[in-house]
Design an enzyme around this catalytic site. Sequence first.
Site, PDB file in Angstrom:
ATOM      1  N   HIS A 146      41.711  63.028 -16.682  1.00 30.31           N
ATOM      2  CA  HIS A 146      40.430  62.909 -17.410  1.00 30.31           C
ATOM      3  C   HIS A 146      40.767  62.690 -18.876  1.00 30.31           C
ATOM      4  O   HIS A 146      41.603  63.415 -19.419  1.00 30.31           O
ATOM      5  CB  HIS A 146      39.615  64.203 -17.302  1.00 30.31           C
ATOM      6  CG  HIS A 146      39.078  64.487 -15.941  1.00 30.31           C
ATOM      7  ND1 HIS A 146      37.921  63.914 -15.459  1.00 30.31           N
ATOM      8  CD2 HIS A 146      39.538  65.282 -14.950  1.00 30.31           C
ATOM      9  CE1 HIS A 146      37.683  64.358 -14.231  1.00 30.31           C
ATOM     10  NE2 HIS A 146      38.654  65.182 -13.885  1.00 30.31           N
TER      11      HIS A 146
ATOM     12  N   HIS B  71      38.155  69.041   1.033  1.00 35.88           N
ATOM     13  CA  HIS B  71      38.104  69.894  -0.154  1.00 35.88           C
ATOM     14  C   HIS B  71      37.390  71.169   0.277  1.00 35.88           C
ATOM     15  O   HIS B  71      36.163  71.208   0.348  1.00 35.88           O
ATOM     16  CB  HIS B  71      37.348  69.199  -1.292  1.00 35.88           C
ATOM     17  CG  HIS B  71      37.368  69.991  -2.562  1.00 35.88           C
ATOM     18  ND1 HIS B  71      37.950  69.530  -3.724  1.00 35.88           N
ATOM     19  CD2 HIS B  71      36.917  71.244  -2.839  1.00 35.88           C
ATOM     20  CE1 HIS B  71      37.840  70.462  -4.667  1.00 35.88           C
ATOM     21  NE2 HIS B  71      37.210  71.515  -4.151  1.00 35.88           N
TER      22      HIS B  71
ATOM     23  N   LYS C  52      37.905  61.604   3.505  1.00 42.22           N
ATOM     24  CA  LYS C  52      37.885  62.807   2.680  1.00 42.22           C
ATOM     25  C   LYS C  52      36.489  63.420   2.663  1.00 42.22           C
ATOM     26  O   LYS C  52      35.516  62.765   2.309  1.00 42.22           O
ATOM     27  CB  LYS C  52      38.297  62.442   1.241  1.00 42.22           C
ATOM     28  CG  LYS C  52      38.256  63.579   0.230  1.00 42.22           C
ATOM     29  CD  LYS C  52      39.376  64.566   0.449  1.00 42.22           C
ATOM     30  CE  LYS C  52      39.267  65.798  -0.454  1.00 42.22           C
ATOM     31  NZ  LYS C  52      39.845  65.608  -1.763  1.00 42.22           N
TER      32      LYS C  52
ATOM     33  N   ASN D 167      37.003  59.427  -4.765  1.00 45.47           N
ATOM     34  CA  ASN D 167      35.843  59.941  -5.521  1.00 45.47           C
ATOM     35  C   ASN D 167      35.635  59.184  -6.833  1.00 45.47           C
ATOM     36  O   ASN D 167      35.663  59.744  -7.909  1.00 45.47           O
ATOM     37  CB  ASN D 167      35.983  61.457  -5.773  1.00 45.47           C
ATOM     38  CG  ASN D 167      37.213  61.824  -6.589  1.00 45.47           C
ATOM     39  OD1 ASN D 167      38.234  61.142  -6.543  1.00 45.47           O
ATOM     40  ND2 ASN D 167      37.102  62.890  -7.352  1.00 45.47           N
TER      41      ASN D 167
ATOM     42  N   ASP E 100      47.237  66.281  -6.330  1.00 38.80           N
ATOM     43  CA  ASP E 100      45.875  66.342  -6.873  1.00 38.80           C
ATOM     44  C   ASP E 100      45.895  66.026  -8.371  1.00 38.80           C
ATOM     45  O   ASP E 100      45.081  66.558  -9.125  1.00 38.80           O
ATOM     46  CB  ASP E 100      45.205  67.700  -6.601  1.00 38.80           C
ATOM     47  CG  ASP E 100      43.705  67.658  -6.843  1.00 38.80           C
ATOM     48  OD1 ASP E 100      43.144  66.543  -6.937  1.00 38.80           O
ATOM     49  OD2 ASP E 100      43.086  68.741  -6.961  1.00 38.80           O
TER      50      ASP E 100
ATOM     51  N   HIS F 200      44.963  70.983  -1.402  1.00 43.33           N
ATOM     52  CA  HIS F 200      45.223  71.830  -2.585  1.00 43.33           C
ATOM     53  C   HIS F 200      44.977  73.318  -2.347  1.00 43.33           C
ATOM     54  O   HIS F 200      44.129  73.940  -2.992  1.00 43.33           O
ATOM     55  CB  HIS F 200      44.438  71.339  -3.810  1.00 43.33           C
ATOM     56  CG  HIS F 200      43.033  70.860  -3.560  1.00 43.33           C
ATOM     57  ND1 HIS F 200      42.099  71.617  -2.914  1.00 43.33           N
ATOM     58  CD2 HIS F 200      42.426  69.690  -3.862  1.00 43.33           C
ATOM     59  CE1 HIS F 200      40.973  70.930  -2.839  1.00 43.33           C
ATOM     60  NE2 HIS F 200      41.147  69.752  -3.400  1.00 43.33           N
TER      61      HIS F 200
ATOM     62  N   HIS G  97      44.632  61.169  -7.519  1.00 39.69           N
ATOM     63  CA  HIS G  97      43.493  60.470  -8.135  1.00 39.69           C
ATOM     64  C   HIS G  97      44.040  59.454  -9.128  1.00 39.69           C
ATOM     65  O   HIS G  97      44.725  59.822 -10.076  1.00 39.69           O
ATOM     66  CB  HIS G  97      42.577  61.463  -8.853  1.00 39.69           C
ATOM     67  CG  HIS G  97      41.982  62.478  -7.943  1.00 39.69           C
ATOM     68  ND1 HIS G  97      40.805  62.272  -7.268  1.00 39.69           N
ATOM     69  CD2 HIS G  97      42.426  63.695  -7.555  1.00 39.69           C
ATOM     70  CE1 HIS G  97      40.537  63.328  -6.506  1.00 39.69           C
ATOM     71  NE2 HIS G  97      41.502  64.209  -6.663  1.00 39.69           N
ATOM     72  N   LEU G  98      43.712  58.185  -8.890  1.00 42.14           N
ATOM     73  CA  LEU G  98      44.218  57.129  -9.778  1.00 42.14           C
ATOM     74  C   LEU G  98      43.145  56.578 -10.695  1.00 42.14           C
ATOM     75  O   LEU G  98      43.461  55.886 -11.661  1.00 42.14           O
ATOM     76  CB  LEU G  98      44.798  55.978  -8.946  1.00 42.14           C
ATOM     77  CG  LEU G  98      46.166  56.224  -8.311  1.00 42.14           C
ATOM     78  CD1 LEU G  98      46.532  55.063  -7.389  1.00 42.14           C
ATOM     79  CD2 LEU G  98      47.243  56.414  -9.371  1.00 42.14           C
ATOM     80  N   ARG G  99      41.869  56.855 -10.369  1.00 43.05           N
ATOM     81  CA  ARG G  99      40.744  56.259 -11.121  1.00 43.05           C
ATOM     82  C   ARG G  99      40.806  54.732 -11.054  1.00 43.05           C
ATOM     83  O   ARG G  99      41.456  54.171 -10.195  1.00 43.05           O
ATOM     84  CB  ARG G  99      40.720  56.743 -12.589  1.00 43.05           C
ATOM     85  CG  ARG G  99      40.977  58.224 -12.793  1.00 43.05           C
ATOM     86  CD  ARG G  99      40.003  59.133 -12.066  1.00 43.05           C
ATOM     87  NE  ARG G  99      40.159  60.522 -12.500  1.00 43.05           N
ATOM     88  CZ  ARG G  99      39.825  61.568 -11.767  1.00 43.05           C
ATOM     89  NH1 ARG G  99      39.322  61.419 -10.561  1.00 43.05           N
ATOM     90  NH2 ARG G  99      39.988  62.787 -12.224  1.00 43.05           N
TER      91      ARG G  99
ATOM     92  N   HIS H 119      48.031  63.518  -2.129  1.00 43.67           N
ATOM     93  CA  HIS H 119      46.681  63.689  -2.699  1.00 43.67           C
ATOM     94  C   HIS H 119      46.727  63.276  -4.167  1.00 43.67           C
ATOM     95  O   HIS H 119      47.218  64.007  -5.017  1.00 43.67           O
ATOM     96  CB  HIS H 119      46.266  65.156  -2.563  1.00 43.67           C
ATOM     97  CG  HIS H 119      44.880  65.447  -3.090  1.00 43.67           C
ATOM     98  ND1 HIS H 119      44.018  66.301  -2.427  1.00 43.67           N
ATOM     99  CD2 HIS H 119      44.212  65.034  -4.192  1.00 43.67           C
ATOM    100  CE1 HIS H 119      42.886  66.398  -3.104  1.00 43.67           C
ATOM    101  NE2 HIS H 119      42.979  65.633  -4.193  1.00 43.67           N
TER     102      HIS H 119
ATOM    103  N   ALA I 188      36.953  68.952 -14.571  1.00 43.98           N
ATOM    104  CA  ALA I 188      37.974  69.679 -13.804  1.00 43.98           C
ATOM    105  C   ALA I 188      39.057  68.714 -13.336  1.00 43.98           C
ATOM    106  O   ALA I 188      38.750  67.655 -12.797  1.00 43.98           O
ATOM    107  CB  ALA I 188      37.335  70.358 -12.602  1.00 43.98           C
TER     108      ALA I 188
END
Length: 322
Positions: free
Chosen positions: A237, A127, A90, A38, A233, A161, A12-14, A10, A247
């Site tokens: 940011h 989620h 997801k 996302n 996860d 998560h 997030h790479l953006r 899980h 978050a």
Amino acid sequence: MIINTPIDMHLHLREGDILKDVLPYTENQFAAAVVMPNLVPPVDNKERLLSYKEEILKTAKNFIPLMNVFMRDYNEDELLELKELIFAIKLYPAGITTNSEGGVKGIESVYPVLEMMQEFEIPLSVHGETHGFVMEREREFIPVYEKLARDFPKLKIIMEHVGTAEMLDLLDKYDNLYATVTLHHLLLTLDDVAGGMLNPHYFCKPIIKTPKDRDAIQRFVKSGHKKVMFGSDSAPHPLKNKLKGAAGVFSAPVILPALAEFFEGDIETFQKFISDNARNNFNINVPEKKVEIVKEEWRAPYIVGEIKPMFAGKIFKFKVIS
Ligand code: NCD
Ligand code: ZN
């Protein structure tokens, strides 16, 4: 010690500059990772999926991205085409976390999609939080997980998560439920977020909970439970957004050194948690990649681009050799 083919289930790479800043840390420690969809707009069609994957592969040469798409009302043709290109779909309840405004507004609305996913053997990643009181959101979601597990007994469902102890009991109750655990829910409690000076860098969804929850998660992970898999996860940011309340914990730089300390030499359980369980549960076939961790002091970075990592500046007893 050598860890064989670590997989982050899980991540997030953006996109753009952030992706370029953060991805080397995952590439350095992992053979593969499940990449979350996302973005704005979300990754929810073939074209967007392929161009996002291409962007990732341009930045990381020695790394396999396992792509997820964002749940929506996919039709059969779309799903059959996506099936070959994705790891899972997801599901975000609408508005529950970063960039989830377009999420699902009532679980029954996606029952036709879930029916087809079950038939086509596409896993579902969830989620799992309600819109209730922040500390109770995961516990309140348990009946939804149970309903999904019962209504779609052949659909593989990943509870992402996990932060609440009771959720772990579902793993032995339902064959088709699996769980990912993050580094921050494994090691921290709400005290680390708000017990002293407020630490916005440890603010995430689901919120990090009580010592009782953390201890239960630690016991499950240390037991080597087959259905518990590592999913960081890691959710970067930039500082300016963090201070506005975004978050997400950016844990990618410190994962293997922190886990090596946590497992205290129990390499066998470490190996299962970081790779074997995921590969066995989901038949993940990625080229083997051996990652060496040595007992040598290593300091976590203070800052990565404009993002502050988890455990910034902390000295670990273990170091990853790249
Ligand atoms: C994630 C993000 O920033 O994309 N944030 C988080 O707090 N974990 C989204 C998510 O997985 O909830
Ligand atoms: Zn996430």
